[in-house]
Design a protein around this motif. Structure first.
Motif, PDB file in Angstrom:
ATOM      1  N   MET A   1       0.829  -1.206   0.000  1.00  0.00           N
ATOM      2  CA  MET A   1       0.000   0.000   0.000  1.00  0.00           C
ATOM      3  C   MET A   1       0.866   1.259   0.000  1.00  0.00           C
ATOM      4  SD  MET A   1      -3.193   0.690  -0.145  1.00  0.00           S
ATOM      5  CE  MET A   1      -4.272   2.103  -0.011  1.00  0.00           C
ATOM      6  N   ALA A   2       1.933   1.212   0.760  1.00  0.00           N
ATOM      7  CA  ALA A   2       2.844   2.358   0.811  1.00  0.00           C
ATOM      8  C   ALA A   2       3.464   2.612  -0.559  1.00  0.00           C
ATOM      9  CB  ALA A   2       3.928   2.122   1.857  1.00  0.00           C
ATOM     10  N   PHE A   3       3.771   1.502  -1.279  1.00  0.00           N
ATOM     11  CA  PHE A   3       4.357   1.635  -2.625  1.00  0.00           C
ATOM     12  C   PHE A   3       3.355   2.290  -3.574  1.00  0.00           C
ATOM     13  CE2 PHE A   3       4.770  -0.161  -6.924  1.00  0.00           C
ATOM     14  CZ  PHE A   3       6.024   0.333  -7.261  1.00  0.00           C
ATOM     15  N   ILE A   4       2.091   1.843  -3.511  1.00  0.00           N
ATOM     16  CA  ILE A   4       1.053   2.388  -4.389  1.00  0.00           C
ATOM     17  C   ILE A   4       0.844   3.880  -4.104  1.00  0.00           C
ATOM     18  CG2 ILE A   4      -1.399   2.298  -4.977  1.00  0.00           C
ATOM     19  CD1 ILE A   4      -1.307  -0.705  -4.410  1.00  0.00           C
ATOM     20  N   GLU A   5       0.784   4.219  -2.817  1.00  0.00           N
ATOM     21  CA  GLU A   5       0.627   5.627  -2.449  1.00  0.00           C
ATOM     22  C   GLU A   5       1.817   6.446  -2.955  1.00  0.00           C
ATOM     23  OE1 GLU A   5       0.010   5.991   1.719  1.00  0.00           O
ATOM     24  OE2 GLU A   5      -1.947   5.008   1.696  1.00  0.00           O
ATOM     25  N   GLY A   6       3.003   5.860  -2.883  1.00  0.00           N
ATOM     26  CA  GLY A   6       4.191   6.553  -3.367  1.00  0.00           C
ATOM     27  C   GLY A   6       4.136   6.805  -4.864  1.00  0.00           C
ATOM     28  N   VAL A   7       3.641   5.811  -5.624  1.00  0.00           N
ATOM     29  CA  VAL A   7       3.520   5.965  -7.073  1.00  0.00           C
ATOM     30  C   VAL A   7       2.572   7.103  -7.417  1.00  0.00           C
ATOM     31  CG1 VAL A   7       2.659   4.881  -9.186  1.00  0.00           C
ATOM     32  CG2 VAL A   7       4.083   3.566  -7.607  1.00  0.00           C
ATOM     33  N   PHE A   8       1.418   7.115  -6.755  1.00  0.00           N
ATOM     34  CA  PHE A   8       0.461   8.189  -7.031  1.00  0.00           C
ATOM     35  C   PHE A   8       0.964   9.544  -6.530  1.00  0.00           C
ATOM     36  CE2 PHE A   8      -2.537   4.671  -7.667  1.00  0.00           C
ATOM     37  CZ  PHE A   8      -3.208   5.124  -8.786  1.00  0.00           C
ATOM     38  N   GLY A   9       1.775   9.504  -5.482  1.00  0.00           N
ATOM     39  CA  GLY A   9       2.393  10.743  -5.020  1.00  0.00           C
ATOM     40  C   GLY A   9       3.316  11.321  -6.067  1.00  0.00           C
ATOM     41  N   VAL A 154     -10.776   5.754 -18.089  1.00  0.00           N
ATOM     42  CA  VAL A 154     -10.488   5.032 -16.841  1.00  0.00           C
ATOM     43  C   VAL A 154     -10.157   6.017 -15.723  1.00  0.00           C
ATOM     44  CG1 VAL A 154      -8.864   3.465 -15.706  1.00  0.00           C
ATOM     45  CG2 VAL A 154      -9.770   2.901 -17.968  1.00  0.00           C
ATOM     46  N   CYS A 155      -9.327   7.011 -16.030  1.00  0.00           N
ATOM     47  CA  CYS A 155      -8.962   8.014 -15.020  1.00  0.00           C
ATOM     48  C   CYS A 155     -10.180   8.815 -14.577  1.00  0.00           C
ATOM     49  CB  CYS A 155      -7.896   8.957 -15.574  1.00  0.00           C
ATOM     50  SG  CYS A 155      -6.275   8.197 -15.822  1.00  0.00           S
ATOM     51  N   LEU A 156     -11.078   9.130 -15.522  1.00  0.00           N
ATOM     52  CA  LEU A 156     -12.274   9.907 -15.188  1.00  0.00           C
ATOM     53  C   LEU A 156     -13.210   9.111 -14.289  1.00  0.00           C
ATOM     54  CD1 LEU A 156     -13.521  12.710 -15.911  1.00  0.00           C
ATOM     55  CD2 LEU A 156     -14.900  11.517 -17.605  1.00  0.00           C
ATOM     56  N   ILE A 157     -13.388   7.836 -14.610  1.00  0.00           N
ATOM     57  CA  ILE A 157     -14.257   6.984 -13.787  1.00  0.00           C
ATOM     58  C   ILE A 157     -13.712   6.883 -12.364  1.00  0.00           C
ATOM     59  CG2 ILE A 157     -15.050   4.603 -13.442  1.00  0.00           C
ATOM     60  CD1 ILE A 157     -15.083   4.348 -16.523  1.00  0.00           C
ATOM     61  N   ALA A 158     -12.409   6.632 -12.245  1.00  0.00           N
ATOM     62  CA  ALA A 158     -11.808   6.444 -10.917  1.00  0.00           C
ATOM     63  C   ALA A 158     -11.799   7.734 -10.107  1.00  0.00           C
ATOM     64  CB  ALA A 158     -10.386   5.897 -11.068  1.00  0.00           C
ATOM     65  N   ALA A 159     -11.424   8.842 -10.750  1.00  0.00           N
ATOM     66  CA  ALA A 159     -11.281  10.105 -10.024  1.00  0.00           C
ATOM     67  C   ALA A 159     -12.630  10.708  -9.663  1.00  0.00           C
ATOM     68  CB  ALA A 159     -10.462  11.096 -10.852  1.00  0.00           C
ATOM     69  N   PHE A 160     -13.497  10.901 -10.653  1.00  0.00           N
ATOM     70  CA  PHE A 160     -14.763  11.583 -10.406  1.00  0.00           C
ATOM     71  C   PHE A 160     -15.866  10.617  -9.967  1.00  0.00           C
ATOM     72  CE2 PHE A 160     -12.533  14.777 -12.786  1.00  0.00           C
ATOM     73  CZ  PHE A 160     -13.034  15.981 -12.324  1.00  0.00           C
ATOM     74  N   GLY A 161     -16.066   9.541 -10.728  1.00  0.00           N
ATOM     75  CA  GLY A 161     -17.146   8.629 -10.422  1.00  0.00           C
ATOM     76  C   GLY A 161     -17.010   7.968  -9.069  1.00  0.00           C
ATOM     77  N   LEU A 162     -15.765   7.689  -8.649  1.00  0.00           N
ATOM     78  CA  LEU A 162     -15.547   6.995  -7.377  1.00  0.00           C
ATOM     79  C   LEU A 162     -14.957   7.921  -6.304  1.00  0.00           C
ATOM     80  CD1 LEU A 162     -14.126   3.620  -8.737  1.00  0.00           C
ATOM     81  CD2 LEU A 162     -16.499   4.249  -8.300  1.00  0.00           C
ATOM     82  N   ALA A 166     -16.967   9.891  -3.085  1.00  0.00           N
ATOM     83  CA  ALA A 166     -16.777   9.512  -1.683  1.00  0.00           C
ATOM     84  C   ALA A 166     -16.545  10.756  -0.828  1.00  0.00           C
ATOM     85  CB  ALA A 166     -15.599   8.548  -1.553  1.00  0.00           C
ATOM     86  N   PHE A 167     -15.745  11.692  -1.355  1.00  0.00           N
ATOM     87  CA  PHE A 167     -15.486  12.932  -0.629  1.00  0.00           C
ATOM     88  C   PHE A 167     -16.761  13.755  -0.463  1.00  0.00           C
ATOM     89  CE2 PHE A 167     -11.079  12.277  -2.327  1.00  0.00           C
ATOM     90  CZ  PHE A 167     -10.470  12.093  -1.098  1.00  0.00           C
ATOM     91  N   GLN A 168     -17.576  13.807  -1.513  1.00  0.00           N
ATOM     92  CA  GLN A 168     -18.811  14.593  -1.429  1.00  0.00           C
ATOM     93  C   GLN A 168     -19.791  13.971  -0.444  1.00  0.00           C
ATOM     94  OE1 GLN A 168     -19.072  17.484  -2.581  1.00  0.00           O
ATOM     95  NE2 GLN A 168     -17.405  17.574  -4.057  1.00  0.00           N
ATOM     96  N   GLY A 169     -19.881  12.636  -0.444  1.00  0.00           N
ATOM     97  CA  GLY A 169     -20.725  11.963   0.536  1.00  0.00           C
ATOM     98  C   GLY A 169     -20.271  12.256   1.946  1.00  0.00           C
ATOM     99  N   ASN A 170     -18.948  12.289   2.143  1.00  0.00           N
ATOM    100  CA  ASN A 170     -18.382  12.617   3.440  1.00  0.00           C
ATOM    101  C   ASN A 170     -18.695  14.053   3.837  1.00  0.00           C
ATOM    102  OD1 ASN A 170     -15.625  13.778   4.889  1.00  0.00           O
ATOM    103  ND2 ASN A 170     -16.272  11.783   5.651  1.00  0.00           N
ATOM    104  N   THR A 171     -18.655  14.961   2.865  1.00  0.00           N
ATOM    105  CA  THR A 171     -18.947  16.377   3.125  1.00  0.00           C
ATOM    106  C   THR A 171     -20.387  16.567   3.590  1.00  0.00           C
ATOM    107  OG1 THR A 171     -17.334  17.115   1.475  1.00  0.00           O
ATOM    108  CG2 THR A 171     -19.068  18.682   2.088  1.00  0.00           C
ATOM    109  N   SER A 413      -7.322  10.211  -6.362  1.00  0.00           N
ATOM    110  CA  SER A 413      -8.200  11.077  -7.156  1.00  0.00           C
ATOM    111  C   SER A 413      -7.474  12.282  -7.738  1.00  0.00           C
ATOM    112  CB  SER A 413      -9.384  11.534  -6.294  1.00  0.00           C
ATOM    113  OG  SER A 413     -10.159  10.428  -5.893  1.00  0.00           O
ATOM    114  N   ASP A 414      -6.762  13.038  -6.904  1.00  0.00           N
ATOM    115  CA  ASP A 414      -6.072  14.228  -7.392  1.00  0.00           C
ATOM    116  C   ASP A 414      -4.987  13.893  -8.421  1.00  0.00           C
ATOM    117  OD1 ASP A 414      -7.645  16.015  -6.076  1.00  0.00           O
ATOM    118  OD2 ASP A 414      -6.269  16.360  -4.412  1.00  0.00           O
ATOM    119  N   PRO A 415      -4.129  12.875  -8.184  1.00  0.00           N
ATOM    120  CA  PRO A 415      -3.143  12.514  -9.212  1.00  0.00           C
ATOM    121  C   PRO A 415      -3.786  12.107 -10.534  1.00  0.00           C
ATOM    122  CG  PRO A 415      -2.509  11.571  -7.110  1.00  0.00           C
ATOM    123  CD  PRO A 415      -3.884  12.135  -6.925  1.00  0.00           C
ATOM    124  N   LEU A 416      -4.887  11.342 -10.469  1.00  0.00           N
ATOM    125  CA  LEU A 416      -5.556  10.937 -11.705  1.00  0.00           C
ATOM    126  C   LEU A 416      -6.169  12.134 -12.414  1.00  0.00           C
ATOM    127  CD1 LEU A 416      -7.305   7.554 -10.812  1.00  0.00           C
ATOM    128  CD2 LEU A 416      -5.183   7.930 -12.041  1.00  0.00           C
TER     129      LEU A 416
END
Length: 480
Positions: A1-9, A154-162, A166-171, A413-416
């Motif tokens: 998980m740390a590796f994946i987060e690093g890649v997106f970072g 694919v990037c649009l589905i993952a970033a906006f659709g998912l 989630a962030f808006q539901g949390n808000t 989301s932001d990197p995508l």
């Protein structure tokens, strides 16, 4: 998980952290000059979309105004309240000036990307239209670039659709819990049911929901800000002077001076109005219009509404009060806005602001869903896939609402979105000559005395256009 987060970072650093924001701004300036300041030249024309006489008489069509309201509902969100407050805290009053500047050039960028989405749109069996950057890639650049369209989808589905849903539901759930004392579980259940009812109705039901929600939230917030301005009218010239002086470093408000103001203003402006990120064109393509440039002009107006109007409301509410202190330790953006409103109008405003935030977040959810749906159809149009995606979005909204920590899972989301912006910017550069061609066609018709220009696909035989989307257009039925 740390590796994946690093890649997106790393992806985030290579996009948002380096040259993407300057490139988007430079591209906007370039387009503005190349088109002869099109956003200023046709500014008065933008307001025509609000007139009922310019709406489609076809009940099955998505009018230009409906597409505008859906896109405004997506652009306008919690960032217009919390994000602006953060930008002022970190960049000083001058950040507001650079938000205005980036919105001005972003209006031209939005016109280009949304006009191209309209040009290459496709008519669906039910008579509705689909389009956006992915289809502009396939039909504008050629089918050999479909891999790029799929990457974008694919990037649009993952970033906006998912992720962003989630962030808006949390808000929504967080605001309801903090201000109204409603448990996150019940907020999540209610939000999921309402969102599900709308998204299962497709773009037509989304447009109808936006036609109700967006005017209420936008006009309500604008009226409240106007009351604040009216009560502090004598202070307004000083605030405007502070914004300009701080923007150019003549008045020190925070560490970093002009640089901090510039960085925060540009970043917040681009994140808020999304011009050049390739999201709004997906909605712009759904409109039933006579000429692609007409919808491009309309979508420029949505950038104006988002940044020049809504973001400015938040800025004036904060800067006309005493809660904000230049150079003070940063506070939560929503809290700063809430406290500033309470200072001006009383404690009751925290409930009003919560209501507005709920509407902002809800309109963003249905907008984000449609972006994901539209992207999914580029990959597959199987009904099971579409219904499955709708169920997944409902689940994502619910999880985001009931489990605050769950939103951390969507760190990608932001990197995508950075990848989306890069792809969209490259495509816009490659298709810019085509957009300039149809802009010349639009201008030539206006010069010839045509009040409402009409695209004739036969004038562009070299372009891969859907003739059924433009041939046999009925002037009495079509929008402005």
């Amino acid at each position: 998980m740390a590796f994946i987060e690093g890649v997106f970072g790393v992806i985030g650093d290579l996009t948002w952290g380096w040259a993407l924001i300057p490139l988007l701004v430079v591209f906007g300036v370039f387009i503005t000059v190349l088109t002869g300041f099109v956003q200023i030249r046709y500014f008065k024309r933008m307001f025509r979309v609000l007139s009922s006489e310019n709406q489609s008489a076809d009940p099955n069509a998505i009018s230009a105004r409906a597409a505008l309201l859906v896109s405004v509902g997506g652009r306008v969100g919690g960032g217009n309240i919390a994000g602006v407050a953060v930008a002022i805290t970190l960049g000083g009053p001058g950040a507001v000036f650079w938000m205005w500047a980036v919105a001005l050039v972003g209006m031209a960028t939005s016109l280009v990307e949304c006009s191209l989405a309209q040009l290459y749109k496709r008519r669906e069996p039910d008579g509705a239209f689909r389009g956006g950057p992915a289809r502009s890639i396939i039909h504008g650049l050629g089918h050999e670039y479909k891999w790029l369209a799929v990457l974008y989808a694919v990037c649009l589905i993952a970033a906006f659709g998912l992720g962003f849903n989630a962030f808006q539901g949390n808000t929504v759930a967080g605001a309801a819990e903090e201000s109204l004392g409603i448990d996150r579980l019940w907020s999540g259940v209610a939000l999921t049911i309402i969102a599900g009812f709308i998204v299962f109705g497709g773009i037509h039901r989304i447009a109808k929901a936006a036609d109700v929600v967006v005017p209420v939230m936008a006009v309500g917030y604008l009226l409240m800000a106007l009351v604040v301005i009216a009560l502090n009218l004598t202070e307004l010239p000083g605030v405007l002077a502070s914004i300009v002086l701080n923007a150019f470093g003549f008045e020190q408000a925070v560490g970093g001076g002009m640089g901090a103001a510039l960085a925060q203003g540009l970043r917040r402006g681009l994140f808020s109005n999304e011009a050049g990120l390739g999201s709004a064109p997906n909605v712009a393509a759904t409109a039933d219009v006579r000429h692609p440039i007409s919808q491009g002009i309309t979508q420029s107006f949505s950038v104006f509404i988002d940044t020049i109007l809504i973001c400015s409301c938040t800025a004036f509410v904060i800067l006309l009060g005493d809660v904000y202190q230049p150079g003070a330790e940063a506070v939560d953006g929503v809290v700063l806005t809430q406290q500033s409103l309470a200072e001006h109008l009383g404690d009751w405003t925290q409930y009003f602001l919560t209501f507005i935030l709920l509407l902002f977040a809800f309109s963003s959810i249905i907008y984000n869903y449609y972006l994901g749906e539209n992207a999914l159809t580029v990959i597959t149009e199987h009904p099971m896939a579409l219904n499955g995606f709708r169920l997944v979005v409902m689940g994502i909204v619910f999880v985001g609402a009931v489990a605050p920590g769950a939103t951390a899972v969507f760190f990608f989301s932001d990197p995508l979105m950075g990848i989306l912006a890069v792809v969209n910017l490259v495509v816009l550069m490659m298709l810019l000559p085509t957009c300039l061609r149809i802009l010349r066609d639009f201008r030539a018709q206006l010069k010839a005395g045509v009040a409402r220009p009409l695209l004739n696909p036969d004038d562009f035989p070299d372009l891969d256009l859907d003739r059924t989307a433009w041939t046999g257009v009925n002037p009495d039925r079509q929008t402005a």
